[in-house]
Design a protein around this motif. Structure first.
Motif, PDB file in Angstrom:
ATOM      1  N   GLN A 187      29.983  57.050  47.059  1.00 16.97           N
ATOM      2  CA  GLN A 187      29.936  58.368  46.312  1.00 16.97           C
ATOM      3  C   GLN A 187      30.685  58.482  45.410  1.00 16.97           C
ATOM      4  O   GLN A 187      31.836  57.887  45.515  1.00 16.97           O
ATOM      5  N   ASN A 242      21.386  50.536  53.339  1.00 18.87           N
ATOM      6  CA  ASN A 242      21.407  51.223  52.203  1.00 18.87           C
ATOM      7  C   ASN A 242      23.006  51.264  52.043  1.00 18.87           C
ATOM      8  O   ASN A 242      23.883  50.890  52.762  1.00 18.87           O
ATOM      9  N   SER A 243      23.402  52.050  50.949  1.00 22.86           N
ATOM     10  CA  SER A 243      24.868  52.356  50.697  1.00 22.86           C
ATOM     11  C   SER A 243      25.078  53.672  50.512  1.00 22.86           C
ATOM     12  O   SER A 243      25.807  54.367  49.539  1.00 22.86           O
ATOM     13  N   ASP A 244      24.506  54.542  51.415  1.00 21.91           N
ATOM     14  CA  ASP A 244      24.697  56.175  51.137  1.00 21.91           C
ATOM     15  C   ASP A 244      25.876  56.365  51.199  1.00 21.91           C
ATOM     16  O   ASP A 244      26.324  57.630  50.912  1.00 21.91           O
ATOM     17  N   SER A 275      31.370  45.645  44.248  1.00 19.52           N
ATOM     18  CA  SER A 275      30.703  45.898  45.309  1.00 19.52           C
ATOM     19  C   SER A 275      31.252  45.374  46.740  1.00 19.52           C
ATOM     20  O   SER A 275      31.006  45.851  47.870  1.00 19.52           O
ATOM     21  N   HIS A 321      24.823  50.285  43.755  1.00 15.27           N
ATOM     22  CA  HIS A 321      24.370  50.808  45.275  1.00 15.27           C
ATOM     23  C   HIS A 321      23.570  49.481  45.807  1.00 15.27           C
ATOM     24  O   HIS A 321      23.813  48.984  46.991  1.00 15.27           O
TER      25      HIS A 321
END
Ligand SMILES: [Zn+2]
Length: 376
Positions: A351, A346-348, A302, A334
Motif C-alpha cells: 500500500q 497478488n500483492s494487495d 519489489s 505490483h
C-alpha cells in the motif's frame, strides 16, 4: 514535594478521561453524551469541563439550531491548544513542520543547508533556523510541547549517542552537540520510524504494519500491535541494508547490493545527475537511460518488498518523498511484487502511505503529541 492526595488524583483522572473522550470524538460531544459514555454524573462532567475550558484545552463547538428549539451545545478538544515541531535532518536539507494535537500540518518550511555535526556554528544555525520558522509561523511558545528531530540513522535508547548514520557519514557522535542551542525539549528518533509512526497514527485502523521509507536513504519501521518493534540493538526495520543483489552496487554502509543502493532517491540523482523532477519528466517521455534505471529500481524494490512481506506477513506501506512520483508506475511495481509471492497471485498487502511527502517531519513531532495525550 507534598504527595498528591487520593481525591486529587481521582479528580485528575476524571478530567483526563473527559478530555480523552472529547479528543477521540473529534466532532464534539454534549455534556449528556459525555456523562453517558463515561458513566459519570452531570455535576462531575460540569466540574471537569470548567477546568478543561479554563485551561484552553476544550471549547464549545458552536451552537446548533433546530426547528424544534435549541439543541444542547456540544464541546470539542481544541486542536491547536498545544503544538509540536518536527524536524527532519537530511544530508543537505532541513525540513520543519508545526503540528497540532491531531497531527495536522499547520506550517512547513524547507531550508537547503548542509549541517556539520559537532560544530558550534551548525548548532547555532539550527537553533536560529527553528526560531525564524516559529516566528514566521506565529507559534505561541507557551503552547509548544517540544521539538522532535528525525535523522537517517540508529540512535541509542537513551538518546545519548548516534551509533550510525551512513547517509550522513556519521558514526558514534553525540546528537546533543547539534541541538544544545535549542531552548525547548528535544527528542531524537530514526527518520523511517517517524514516518511509520505518523502513518499508523493517521490511519488509526491497524495493529501491524511494515513501513518502507524511500528518501535519500532507504529505511523502515516495524509496528506490531500499534507499537514500534525496535529490536535488540535498535536496528529493526533497517530494510535499506537488506541485500537484494549479492555483490551488486556499492552502498553507503560499505557493503554491496543493499536495497538502499538500488532504491534511494540519491541513486537517481547520482546516476543521472538531474533533480527528481527532471528525471520523472524525462521518464514520462521515455528517455531510454532513465527507463533502464527506473525499471531496475522497481525490480529491486519489489524484491525488498516481497522479502519484508515474507518475514512479517503484514501490510507493507511505502512512504517517503520518492513515493510522490510512484503513482503512474504502481501497476508495474505490483506486478513485479506479485510475481515474487509464492502464496498468492497478488500483492494487495502493498500500500501507499497516506502522508507521503512530509511523513517524516510529521512523525518527528508525534512523540511530544503522544506524550501530552497519553503520557507515553
Ligand atoms: Zn547498505
Amino acid at each position: 514535594m507534598r504527595p498528591e492526595n487520593p481525591a486529587g488524583r481521582r479528580r485528575k483522572q476524571t478530567v483526563g478521561s473527559v478530555y480523552h473522550c472529547l479528543y477521540e470524538a473529534r466532532r464534539g460531544c454534549t455534556k449528556a453524551e459525555l456523562a453517558q459514555e463515561l458513566g459519570l454524573s452531570l455535576p462531575t462532567i460540569y466540574q471537569s469541563l470548567s477546568e478543561l475550558i479554563a485551561s484552553g484545552l476544550v471549547c464549545y463547538a458552536g451552537e446548533q439550531q433546530s426547528t424544534g428549539g435549541r439543541r444542547p451545545q456540544s464541546l470539542k478538544a481544541v486542536a491547536d491548544a498545544r503544538v509540536a515541531v518536527g524536524i527532519s535532518l537530511m544530508d543537505d536539507r532541513i525540513r520543519m513542520v508545526v503540528t497540532d494535537l491531531y497531527l495536522n500540518e499547520l506550517h512547513y518550511r524547507n531550508v537547503k543547508h548542509k549541517l556539520m555535526w559537532q560544530s558550534e556554528s551548525s548548532a547555532a544555525f539550527l537553533a536560529e533556523c527553528l526560531e525564524s520558522f516559529l516566528n514566521g509561523s506565529g507559534v505561541d511558545r507557551q503552547k509548544l510541547l517540544g521539538v522532535g528531530i528525525a535523522f537517517p540513522g540508529v540512535i541509542t535508547t537513551d538518546r545519548a549517542r548516534v551509533l550510525y548514520a551512513p547517509t550522513l557519514g556519521l558514526r558514534n557522535v553525540d546528537p546533543n552537540s547539534l541541538t544544545q542551542r535549542i531552548p525547548y525539549p528535544v527528542f531524537w528518533e530514526n527518520d523511517a520510524t517517524c514516518g511509520g509512526k505518523a502513518e499508523m497514527f493517521i490511519r488509526g485502523d491497524r495493529d501491524n504494519m511494515a513501513y518502507l521509507s524511500l528518501e535519500d536513504g532507504v529505511g523502515g519501521a516495524v509496528l506490531i500491535g500499534g507499537k514500534t518493534y525496535v529490536g535488540e540493538h535498535q536496528r529493526s526495520g533497517e530494510f535499506g541494508h537488506m541485500c537484494v543483489e549479492p555483490a551488486g552496487l556499492p552502498c553507503t554502509c560499505g557493503k554491496r547490493g543493499c536495497l538502499e543502493a538500488y532504491c534511494s532517491a540519491q541513486r537517481i540523482r547520482n546516476t543521472c545527475g538531474v533533480s527528481l523532477d527532471t528525471f520523472f519528466e524525462g521518464l514520462a517521455q521515455h528517455v531510454p537511460e532513465y527507463e533502464l534505471l527506473w525499471y531496475d529500481l522497481l525490480r529491486h524494490l519489489s524484491i525488498g518488498i516481497n522479502n519484508i512481506h515474507m518475514a512479517l506477513d503484514c501490510d507493507v506501506v511505502l512512504g517517503g518523498f520518492l513515493t510522490e512520483y510512484l503513482e503512474p508506475y504502481l501497476p508495474q511495481l505490483h506486478e513485479y511484487a506479485a510475481a515474487n509471492n509464492p502464496f498468492a497471485a497478488n500483492s494487495d498487502y502493498l500500500q501507499m502511505s497516506v502522508l507521503r511527502r512530509h511523513a517524516v517531519p510529521l512523525g518527528a513531532s508525534l512523540y511530544f503529541i503522544q506524550r501530552f495525550l497519553y503520557g507515553e
